[in-house]
Design an enzyme around this catalytic site. Structure first.
Site, mmCIF file in Angstrom:
data_model
loop_
_atom_site.group_PDB
_atom_site.id
_atom_site.type_symbol
_atom_site.label_atom_id
_atom_site.label_comp_id
_atom_site.label_asym_id
_atom_site.label_seq_id
_atom_site.Cartn_x
_atom_site.Cartn_y
_atom_site.Cartn_z
ATOM 1 N NE ARG A 78 -0.247 0.440 4.954
ATOM 2 C CZ ARG A 78 0.683 1.291 5.351
ATOM 3 N NH1 ARG A 78 1.020 2.318 4.596
ATOM 4 N NH2 ARG A 78 1.334 1.113 6.495
ATOM 5 C CE1 TYR A 84 -1.089 -1.875 17.185
ATOM 6 C CE2 TYR A 84 -2.942 -0.373 17.450
ATOM 7 C CZ TYR A 84 -2.286 -1.550 17.781
ATOM 8 O OH TYR A 84 -2.831 -2.388 18.712
ATOM 9 C CB ALA A 145 -3.868 5.949 9.087
ATOM 10 C CB ILE A 146 -6.225 7.000 4.010
ATOM 11 C CG1 ILE A 146 -7.581 7.222 4.686
ATOM 12 C CG2 ILE A 146 -6.425 6.555 2.556
ATOM 13 C CD1 ILE A 146 -8.466 8.240 4.028
ATOM 14 N N GLY A 147 -4.233 4.386 3.438
ATOM 15 C CA GLY A 147 -3.176 3.907 2.541
ATOM 16 C C GLY A 147 -3.789 2.934 1.563
ATOM 17 N N GLY A 158 -6.941 0.416 2.355
ATOM 18 C CA GLY A 158 -8.027 1.352 2.645
ATOM 19 C C GLY A 158 -7.746 2.239 3.828
ATOM 20 C CB ALA A 160 -6.625 1.972 10.236
ATOM 21 C CB CYS A 176 1.548 8.393 8.797
ATOM 22 S SG CYS A 176 0.051 7.421 8.999
#
Length: 225
Positions: A78, A84, A145-147, A158, A160, A176
């Site tokens: 990703r 985490y 968080a988005i990745g 997606g 968390a 991040c």
């Protein structure tokens, strides 16, 4: 557009490796045309994941310590840096064929952020974005968080979203790669937050933001050929 989309709510704590396999199953179903999109919703066992941007340098403890703390470590495909996942956090993996929505990655990531912003609005919490950093923020604290990864315009990975998460685990990393800001969880703002209720709100807001009616599907369906 009448899209064939499904949501699979995976029960119990899912290991990160297991989650990758389930994403592959969903990807295969979408690429073969059995669905236009599949949304996986789950909680992970404690894990740090490192994205394509790296992040090992932002791990503040050694791997031996992680083992004693019961936290796994994975390198993934990703985007983004180290993050985490763990119990009390809603992880959403949308496996969407963007050709059925819009072939525009910034638009897609903005939509993911909008899902969480809308959920927080339901709880009277004003959340937003930071120009320099992707994800969702309440003031200067990151709550999601988005990745993502994309192949053939089909998305994986997606977001968390911290709901009732153990924030102490974030002390083992620079989340991040960011050192000037900290993290926050929904239960910092809402007393006795109901995790299942928040999960339902996430589902509902995916339907609204992506203008799609998601049908409930089982893990058995997901793993079938």
């Amino acid at each position: 557009m009448n899209r064939r989309c499904f949501v699979v709510n995976l029960k119990g704590l899912i290991g990160y490796g297991e989650g990758l396999v389930l994403q592959e199953k969903a990807f295969d179903k979408v690429v073969s045309g059995k669905a236009d999109g599949i949304l996986l919703l789950l909680e992970h066992k404690p894990v740090f994941t490192i994205g394509r941007s790296g992040g090992k340098e932002n791990l503040l403890v050694d791997e031996k310590y992680l083992k004693t703390a019961g936290i796994e470590l994975y390198e993934t495909n990703r985007g983004g840096n180290i993050t985490y996942h763990g119990p009390g956090q809603i992880v959403a993996y949308p496996i969407f064929d963007l050709k059925n929505w819009k072939k525009d990655l910034p638009w897609y990531v903005t939509c993911l952020e909008e899902v969480i912003i809308n959920v927080l609005k339901d709880y009277g919490i004003k959340a937003g974005r930071k120009p320099k950093y992707r994800g969702v923020w309440v003031g200067d604290k990151k709550i999601a968080a988005i990745g993502i990864a994309v192949a053939k315009w089909i998305t994986t990975h997606g977001f968390a979203f911290n709901v009732k998460v153990n924030k102490d685990h974030f002390n083992f990393i620079n989340p991040c790669g960011i050192t000037e800001f900290s993290v926050v969880s929904l239960d910092d703002f809402v007393k006795d937050v109901n995790f299942d209720e928040v999960m339902e709100k996430v589902k509902d807001n995916f339907s609204v933001v992506f203008d799609t009616n998601f049908k409930e599907a089982s893990r058995k369906w997901l793993e079938s050929n």
